[in-house]
Design an enzyme around this catalytic site. Structure first.
Site: not given
Ligand SMILES: NC(=O)c1ccc[n+]([C@@H]2O[C@H](COP(=O)([O-])OP(=O)(O)OC[C@H]3O[C@@H](n4cnc5c(N)ncnc54)[C@H](O)[C@@H]3O)[C@@H](O)[C@H]2O)c1
Length: 464
Positions: A181, A201, A270, A443
């Site tokens: 994140v 990563e 982390g 809508h």
């Protein structure tokens, strides 16, 4: 020495919410915070400042990419980094001062300093000992260290999430370690501000644990926005020289070593619980083998009168999960019933498009052998998303194959972080996909895509 019903240690979203709820329930409450301002990581160096930078950089992206197509012309919009930092600081102080106001309003004492627990009912700050019937530990988390990559936020070359919010200047290039994140949110900020961003990563996918189709779509969209991804790569170390960093990583598939030279490295691998200085070992509070405070189903530790909530206990490290636990434990301490439904905790990544999820993924359902039906609807079929020039992404609703009960939802698209909540409410009330499908949606709104996904769980969506 003063006597309280409750002393909360830490004034982040878990701690300050706990203190306010306890005060509302008639308890005499104090909250200990050593930082200059209230609000913890979230308000000071987390959710809030990052959202200011995400918002400003999104506006810039819109100006560069879409304004002309919308008929908005004029001079090229440029970034004034100092002013943007000022806007970020103003956003933060508006929120932290708000908590100070709420403390005064609820007659909560802010005990300034860093606390240690001397024993049940005894909290020490500096030389002062405070007595209390109950203690709630809400001390949060800090970024995890990564071997061989030394963070120095002041130097601004190898930084963690805190340093990345206040870089001395916008780097020309940035390597983000970790496609979670934090890495993707802050990586997006700097990519939009003009940096060449490469995300390294360890796993073969981004945002581990999320729905697989969402992972692929998000990677595709962020790649189109200019971010580069190196997946399946183990970082070996980083060296800093002359204001630049050399990052070495090895590809897992063939062990080949590679070096990236960059202006800035962001370590986003982390966070870990923060409990140093509390003396938990001295007073015998049980810990998990990963360093979290061990609690029972009522957030109680093994030491009577001492509770713990938020990032320092097991579970997702999310401000809203901490807030819910804060309210629940306050209710329990006040002799009422406190409850958190851990099956319905949404998660949001504030990239553009946003990503939001709640509940079961298709992958987890398959692993558990649970029969589900899946209703999917693309934003390409949503009029509002098209008018906003954000037609990428989809809503994916997961319902039980037999009962039709909603079990999860995964959204990538405009306003995903807001839309997820109607599914949360539906799940909280045990609603079926048909219940959502039968609910009239205004809508044109992006929320219509949620209804269409619910219709797709039954006889079919209309606009595909
Ligand atoms: N919007 C939000 O809700 C929000 C925002 C910020 C932070 N948070 C929370 O804060 C916590 C920390 O966030 P985060 O992004 O740092 O962690 P994360 O756990 O979300 O992601 C860390 C990523 O780093 C990778 N990684 C770990 N070691 C690595 C290595 N040596 N080399 C390469 N990659 C490696 C992991 O595989 C993972 O993908 C999370 O629990 C997150 O949920 C949430």
């Amino acid at each position: 020495m003063s006597t309280y019903d409750l002393i909360v240690i830490g004034a982040g979203p878990g701690g300050y919410v706990c203190a306010i709820r306890a005060a509302q329930l008639g308890l005499k409450v104090a909250c200990v915070e050593g930082r200059e301002t209230l609000g913890g990581t979230c308000l000071n160096v987390g959710c809030i400042p990052s959202k200011a930078l995400l918002h400003a950089s999104h506006m810039l992206h819109e100006a560069h990419e879409n304004f002309e197509r919308m008929g908005l012309t004029g001079g090229k919009v440029k970034t004034d980094w100092t002013k943007m930092q000022g806007y970020k600081a103003e956003t933060v102080s508006g929120n932290t001062k708000g908590i100070e106001f709420l403390f005064k309003k609820n007659k909560i004492d802010w005990l300034k300093g860093w606390a240690s627990i001397e024993g049940p009912g005894k909290v020490k700050i500096g030389d002062t000992l405070h007595e209390t019937k109950n203690i709630v530990i809400a001390t949060g988390s800090v970024p995890s260290a990564l071997k061989g990559v030394e963070v120095d936020n002041d130097a601004g070359v190898v930084v963690d999430s805190t340093g990345a919010l206040s870089l001395p200047k916008i780097p020309k290039s940035m390597v983000v370690i970790g496609a979670g994140v934090i890495g993707l949110e802050l990586g997006s900020v700097y990519a939009r501000l003009g940096a060449q961003v490469t995300v390294v990563e360890y796993l073969d996918v981004i945002t581990p644990g999320m729905d697989g189709e969402v992972q692929k779509q998000l990677q595709k969209t962020l790649t189109r926005q200019g971010l580069k991804f190196v997946l399946g790569a183990a970082v070996k170390g980083a060296e800093v020289a002359k204001g630049k960093a050399k990052l070495t990583y090895a590809l897992k598939k063939d062990d080949s070593e590679h070096v990236l030279e960059t202006d800035c490295v962001l370590v986003a691998t982390g966070r870990r619980p923060q409990v140093e200085g509390l003396r938990l070992d001295k007073i015998g509070v049980g810990m998990t083998d990963r360093g979290f405070v061990k609690i029972d189903g009522h957030w109680a530790t093994n030491v009577p009168g001492i509770y713990a909530i938020g990032d320092c206990v097991p579970g997702p490290m999310l401000a809203h999960k901490a807030e819910d636990e804060g309210m629940a434990v306050a209710e329990i301490i006040a002799g009422k019933h406190g409850h958190v439904n851990y099956d319905v905790i949404p998660g949001v990544i504030y990239t553009t498009p946003e990503v939001a999820n709640v509940g079961l993924t298709e992958e987890a359902a398959k692993e558990n052998g649970r029969k589900v039906k899946i209703g999917k609807f693309p934003f390409m079929g949503n009029a509002r998303a098209k008018a906003m020039m954000q037609p990428d992404g989809f809503v994916k609703l997961i319902a039980d194959a037999e009962t039709d009960r909603i079990l999860g939802c995964h959204i990538i698209g405009p306003n995903a972080g807001e839309m997820i909540h109607e599914v949360c409410v539906a799940m909280e009330f045990g609603a079926s996909a048909e219940d959502l499908a039968l609910t009239c949606h205004a809508h044109p709104t992006t929320s219509e895509a949620v209804r269409e996904a619910a219709l797709a769980c039954g006889d079919g969506a209309i606009h595909v």
